[in-house]
Design an enzyme around this catalytic site. Structure first.
Site, PDB file in Angstrom:
ATOM      1  N   CYS A  96      -6.449  -6.330  -4.148  1.00 19.54           N
ATOM      2  CA  CYS A  96      -7.738  -6.357  -3.451  1.00 19.54           C
ATOM      3  C   CYS A  96      -8.366  -4.972  -3.336  1.00 19.54           C
ATOM      4  CB  CYS A  96      -7.600  -6.982  -2.059  1.00 19.54           C
ATOM      5  SG  CYS A  96      -6.520  -6.056  -0.943  1.00 19.54           S
TER       6      CYS A  96
ATOM      7  N   GLU B  49       0.808  -1.218   0.000  1.00 18.92           N
ATOM      8  CA  GLU B  49       0.000   0.000   0.000  1.00 18.92           C
ATOM      9  C   GLU B  49       0.842   1.270   0.000  1.00 18.92           C
ATOM     10  OE1 GLU B  49      -3.757  -0.666   2.688  1.00 18.92           O
ATOM     11  OE2 GLU B  49      -2.026  -1.569   3.676  1.00 18.92           O
TER      12      GLU B  49
END
Length: 539
Positions: free
Chosen positions: A501, A430
């Protein structure tokens, strides 16, 4: 014909009459009162009644849109009990010797203005919540029994904006689409519209005028456009588009049970994202290969105190059993930033997205972390559970996590509690930092899962919660795609698999790009599993 443009929230074509959402007006007057104790008692009684109504709304929302999306009504119940909010109302009643209605209205205005003035987009969103809660109290006090807007035929609901309690109370069978003047694509109402599979367009501005009430219109949720009193050619074009969309949805049902494999034989896993046990039914219904992201923080957001090991174990075990051997990837708690939990006692931060959140909390409050890990490893005996950790920026963090895992395993062994030794562990990619050291990180874990929402935010230095920056938030930016490609190359170089995701996994315009990168798994909302499978099989 009049054409209005806004932001698309959910695709689809709706054709019908416009019905402006009608709210009952509540007039607040300031009245002097002698018996302030009686007024405080009126407030307390109204608070109890409002809380009961919110509980009923929560229960209805759970049935309609699932536990995770019904959470907003629990937040509203908590707001009713917020000490600052309650004390402000009581203080105004007692010191100014005024009626309860005036005290609530003044507090609502003050708190809404305070939230709106904050830099944090999440806190700005609380302004609408405090107004919603306050209006509910005022309706209770006025004994206004008006329920949701009643409509006799399916209509396009138009409004300046809609709060969650208004959205969820509408009869879904009578709502063709939502169109609003204002609102954010990240608002609770927008999320509910997507979950309800209702075409929705927000941010049309004041061009959406009351004078259009009752007029025929077409909502193009794909392009974010509304055509009011469309001309013949436009109506014909939209009707064809609506028929094509319906046919596509019907064809998708035929893809159940089929493999996610391209024409040249490349296979990819298609999993689903969930927030609670209630979402598992949608995962199975849409034929997902597994769960690629179980947002475990909802267990914390839905609770008034830290969920116990037994409570967590019960949830993880049930999900694992219901998935019957299919992979269930559970992300450890990702609290902080836009997901605040009062009982964690987190300080207000100038830059919460860059602050004390996710794995940083776990590695400094290890008792909370170990409780969750114990529950996860115990549940691993009942299915194919994998664990992933959010907001990783260094190899050192991963090694600390692995050390804590070994402590947990040793404790469980000493207590004679069964668990699987071969539980896969992975990390969320991330941050740009994680990408830049991804080759070294891949040596420490079993898999990567790219969280594209935060990766885009941190790569572009754009707050994804700030609607003023929507035009600058570009998830297709070459730098973001280069980050994903680099992480994929690092994972594969070390023989590890990589998935996505974040929201970008469901962006069908990028599916071929992800296939070319060699992405091994895409995890999307349950409703996007079959559309994604279709694109993969046609690639």
């Amino acid at each position: 014909m009049i054409t209005l443009e806004g932001k698309s929230v959910y695709g689809g074509i709706a054709i019908g009459k416009i019905a402006f959402y009608k709210r009952s007006e509540i007039t607040i007057k300031r009245c002097h009162v002698e018996d302030t104790k009686r007024e405080v008692k009126r407030f307390e009684e109204a608070k109890v009644k409002a809380s009961q109504e919110l509980q009923e709304l929560h229960d209805k929302a759970v049935e309609d849109v699932g536990e995770a999306n019904a959470m907003i009504f629990e937040i509203h119940q908590m707001m009713l009990e917020d000490l600052d909010y309650v004390e402000s109302i009581v203080n105004i009643i007692t010191t100014q010797e005024v009626n309860t209605e005036y005290a609530i209205g003044t507090t609502a205005d003050n708190f809404a203005a305070m939230f709106q003035a904050m830099d944090d987009a999440y806190m700005q969103g609380r302004a609408a919540d405090v107004r919603d809660v306050s209006e509910r109290l005022l309706r209770v006090l006025s004994e206004n029994k008006s329920g949701p807007m009643a409509v006799g035929e399916p209509v396009i609901i138009a409004a300046d904006d809609l709060v969650p309690s208004e959205t969820v109370q509408l009869d879904k069978e009578k709502v063709l689409a939502f169109v609003t003047m204002y609102g954010s694509a990240n608002s609770h109402t927008a999320i509910l519209a997507r979950t309800m599979n209702i075409p929705a367009v927000i941010g049309t501005g004041e061009g959406l005028a009351q004078e259009y009430d009752g007029k025929t219109a077409v909502v193009d949720g794909f392009e974010g456009k509304i055509y009011i009193e469309p001309d013949g050619p436009t109506m014909e074009r939209m009707q064809r588009k609506q028929q094509e969309d319906a046919a596509q949805r019907e064809l998708l049902q035929q893809l159940k049970g089929k493999e996610n494999i391209t024409a040249d034989g490349q296979k990819i896993q298609v999993y689903a994202n969930i927030g609670s046990m209630a979402d598992v039914g949608a995962v199975l219904k849409n034929d997902a290969g597994g769960i690629g992201l179980f947002r475990s923080e909802f267990l914390y957001l839905e609770s008034n105190t830290y969920p116990t090991e037994e409570q967590q174990f019960g949830v993880y075990k049930t999900v694992a059993e219901n998935m019957a051997g299919k992979k269930v990837i559970i992300r450890t708690l990702d609290i902080g930033a836009d997901k605040q939990v009062d009982y964690f006692g987190l300080d207000k931060e100038e830059n919460p997205a860059l602050g004390y959140r996710a794995i940083r909390i776990c590695l400094t409050q290890t008792d909370i972390f170990k409780t969750q890990l114990r529950a996860l490893y115990r549940a691993s005996a009942f299915g194919q559970i994998a664990i992933m950790f959010p907001m990783i920026i260094s190899v050192e963090e991963v090694r600390k996590i692995k050390g804590i895992i070994e402590e947990v395993k040793a404790e469980l062994k000493a207590e004679g509690i069964q668990f699987r030794e071969d539980v896969e562990t992975g990390i969320m990619i991330e941050t740009p930092a994680a990408v830049m050291v991804s080759r070294e990180l891949a040596k420490e874990v079993d898999f990567f899962s790219v969280g594209t929402n935060d990766l885009t935010q941190y790569t572009l230095a754009v707050d994804r919660q700030n609607e003023k920056l929507d035009e600058f938030y570009d998830a297709h930016h070459p730098a973001v795609l280069a980050m994903i490609r680099m992480a994929a190359e690092s994972a594969h170089a070390e023989g590890k698999w990589i998935g996505i995701c974040g929201e970008l996994a469901a962006d069908l315009s990028l599916t071929k790009t992800f296939l070319s990168m060699g992405i091994d798994e895409l995890s999307v909302s349950p409703g996007m599993v079959l559309p994604l499978r279709k694109v993969i099989r046609e690639s």
